[in-house]
Design an enzyme around this catalytic site. Structure first.
Site, short mmCIF file in Angstrom:
data_model
loop_
_atom_site.label_atom_id
_atom_site.label_comp_id
_atom_site.label_asym_id
_atom_site.label_seq_id
_atom_site.Cartn_x
_atom_site.Cartn_y
_atom_site.Cartn_z
N ASP A 7 0.83 -1.20 0.00
CA ASP A 7 0.00 0.00 0.00
C ASP A 7 0.88 1.26 0.00
O ASP A 7 1.98 1.24 0.52
CB ASP A 7 -0.86 -0.05 1.27
N GLU A 47 1.60 0.01 -4.66
CA GLU A 47 0.65 1.01 -5.16
C GLU A 47 1.34 2.36 -5.18
O GLU A 47 1.61 2.93 -4.12
CB GLU A 47 -0.57 1.05 -4.23
#
Ligand SMILES: [Ca+2]
Ligand SMILES: [Ca+2]
Length: 624
Positions: A339, A368
């Site tokens: 993330d 990400e």
């Protein structure tokens, strides 16, 4: 008199001992266990409890050495460096902590490594399904809420609260995913999020998304806890499905146990007054960037209730790296999605990735980094650009191709627009060390849903999914896309995180079954199923080369091919049927005289002129 004095002294000694016992305690050790036979022989234990840092530690266990004890600002912590020799046997060692006449002991288990596959990776042969466990299926209503948790609510009528979905629920639907052609499941994070409701945009929301960890060594008990996760991974593996873990290094939940009593002030990035990240990615790669802009992007907090970890603190770094390895070894997950990748300290990320890849050489890591251009995207993965910092991350989420594919569907064809957009995005693949390791997608839990973005257009829906499942990369699909779940994030992201119909008791419809789906939903489901299952058995679509042709007149044609097969994908993005002259594609079509339409099984014996109906993407397997 003597007797009274003796009694008094005895009572005083007893009181002193009790005082010491309460004054010094070991309440936690993280990691909660480790293994013998790891490639890296060292592990750093974080020992926590009142005055745990004031004890003198020792241990006696064959093959294990306590190399060093570190103390920090907060006397409630000690960090112990253990060195485990390859000869050490599995068992439980006893840590001994002494202060004066007081001795505390703490068991710590060293497990044997079992032979089950771990960190097997996902590759371009896979098809990933992204689901939010709270919103997918509820297998155990008894774990929906707990009165002793910071957020004791569960209410399906409230879009911002937990809905009770869990790992046991997801485990019941593995057959559904297999039928669809899925080969790997990626859940939004499953770690404990014992966060209170937080006020976001004036609405009180629960942390059902999972991105605010409060204990790294506990799977949230509302999802079923550690045992349920172990069971889930085992069942998925038995069914031939891989599991991708969603990891967060950048921040934790404000309710994390170590945030409430931090080892040191510099455990977090601290600012004189609250400073949010700017969410701007340019200062990270910009050679002209001002240092303050860079610091705000990297060290500013993601939101006020997700404090930003200082990964240049070596104890923070060790804690996070060891947790990553512990997770793969303990649960046997196959791949690692990271993330908010770009907000992390990059040298730390390289260390962390290297540590994972050393223990699990086949593991795939894809972060990400929400950027909109190829240079910035390449920065966070292995690349061929002469950046001053070189990332060792093997993959990444392909946000550039995501935007390009959506533009390709939304825009009318022109010099630069429409189907030129995916063509142009892929034309820049030269910057990546290996673009086939990027994870491709059409939407996710943070974006508007795919079907809504393309104006509920079912023809476009099929074109985009065809691109996703036939172009280069590792395709991933957000849950519900296959049954036409839609919505914009307006008024909130809860709109794109609705419950999967049929996953919860009392649901009127069950869309896990064909009989519960409408004709159109079955059409969509069967479309994905057919193409995904074709892809599953067609190596040319995994590792085959990609040749793409300049888009012309609203058409976009590319080929995937290897020694065994050639697959042609011919897109007509216009509102009119087109008769496509294939002479231009002789490089790839030379020698082929027939084709099979992969979606309809229709045989084509004349490849000179291809009839492309309006708004379609044909997938043709060429034959001699
Ligand atoms: Ca439940
Ligand atoms: Ca950060």
């Amino acid at each position: 008199m003597t007797k009274l004095l003796t009694t008094l002294i005895f009572v005083l000694i007893l009181m002193a001992r009790v005082t010491v016992a309460q004054d010094v305690q070991i309440q936690r050790v993280n990691p909660t266990n480790w293994w013998v036979g790891m490639k890296n022989p060292t592990v750093q234990l974080m020992v926590y409890g009142p005055n745990a840092g004031t004890l003198a530690y020792s241990l006696s266990y064959p093959g294990v050495k306590l190399a060093k004890t570190h103390t920090v600002e907060n006397p409630n912590y000690a960090f112990l460096d253990l060195v485990i020799s390859p000869a050490a046997k599995a068992g439980t060692l006893k840590l001994t902590g002494k202060r004066g006449s007081q001795t505390l002991t703490q068991p710590f288990e060293l497990k044997a490594r079992d032979k089950t596959p771990k960190g097997s990776g996902v590759t371009s042969a896979d098809f990933i399904y992204l689901a939010m466990p709270d919103r997918f299926a509820n297998g155990d209503p008894a774990n929906d809420k707990f009165a002793d948790m910071a957020d004791p609510n569960a209410d399906r009528a409230n879009p911002f609260y937990r809905h009770g979905g869990d790992l046991a629920g997801a485990a019941k639907h593995l057959d559904y995913l297999k039928e669809l052609g899925v080969t790997a499941i990626w859940f939004t994070p499953v770690l404990e999020n014992n966060q209170p409701l937080t006020n976001e945009g004036g609405v009180m929301r629960s942390a059902y998304h999972g991105y605010g960890f409060t204990d790294h060594y506990a799977i949230d008990k509302r999802l079923g806890g550690n045992d349920a996760y172990k069971t889930f991974v085992k069942k998925a593996h038995a069914d031939g499905l891989k599991v991708v873990q969603d990891a967060v290094y950048n921040h934790v939940g404000i309710n994390h146990w170590f945030i409430k009593d931090m080892p040191s002030k510099d455990w977090l990035h601290q600012w004189p007054t609250y400073t949010n990240t700017s969410y701007k990615y340019q200062p990270i790669t910009d050679p002209h960037a001002a240092e303050i802009d860079r610091r705000v992007t990297l060290d500013g907090w993601f939101v006020p209730f997700l404090p930003d970890l200082n990964q240049s603190n070596p104890y923070v770094a060790n804690f996070l790296i060891q947790h990553a390895i512990w997770t793969v070894e303990e649960f046997g997950v196959d791949a690692w999605r990271v993330d908010t990748y770009m907000y992390n300290d990059m040298p730390f990320m390289n260390r962390c990735n290297a540590a994972l890849m050393t223990e699990y050489p086949k593991i795939h890591i894809f972060g990400e980094s929400w950027v909109n251009n190829v240079v910035d995207q390449a920065y966070y993965t292995r690349n061929k650009i002469d950046f001053p910092f070189k990332s060792n991350q093997p993959g990444g989420l392909d946000f550039v191709l995501y935007s390009a594919m959506l533009d390709g569907l939304k825009q009318n064809f022109s010099w630069d627009d429409g189907v030129n957009r995916p063509y142009q995005a892929l034309a820049q693949d030269a910057v990546y060390a290996d673009p086939t390791k990027l994870v491709t997608f059409l939407d996710n839990h943070d974006t508007d849903r795919y079907l809504s973005v393309i104006g509920d257009d079912f023809d476009k829906y099929k074109i985009g999914l065809t691109w996703l499942l036939t172009t280069r990369g590792i395709p991933s699909m957000y849950y519900g896309t296959e049954i036409l779940m839609k919505n914009f994030k307006d008024p909130s992201d809860a709109e794109v995180r609705r419950d999967f119909p049929g996953g919860f008791s009392g649901d009127k419809e069950n869309k896990f079954e064909a009989a519960g789906r409408t004709d159109k939903e079955n059409d969509a489901f069967n479309f994905v199923k057919r193409l995904a299952n074709y892809r599953r058995v067609t190596p040319a679509l995994h590792s085959g080369k990609l040749t793409q042709y300049l888009p012309q007149n609203g058409t976009y044609v590319y080929f995937r091919y290897d020694a065994g097969k050639t697959v042609m994908v011919a897109t007509n993005s216009t509102e009119k049927e087109i008769s496509l002259d294939t002479d231009r594609f002789y490089e790839r079509m030379n020698g082929f005289t027939s084709a099979k339409n992969v979606l309809t099984d229709e045989k084509l014996t004349d490849l000179k002129l291809l009839k492309l109906p309006a708004k379609t993407a044909l997938v043709l397997e060429l034959g001699k």
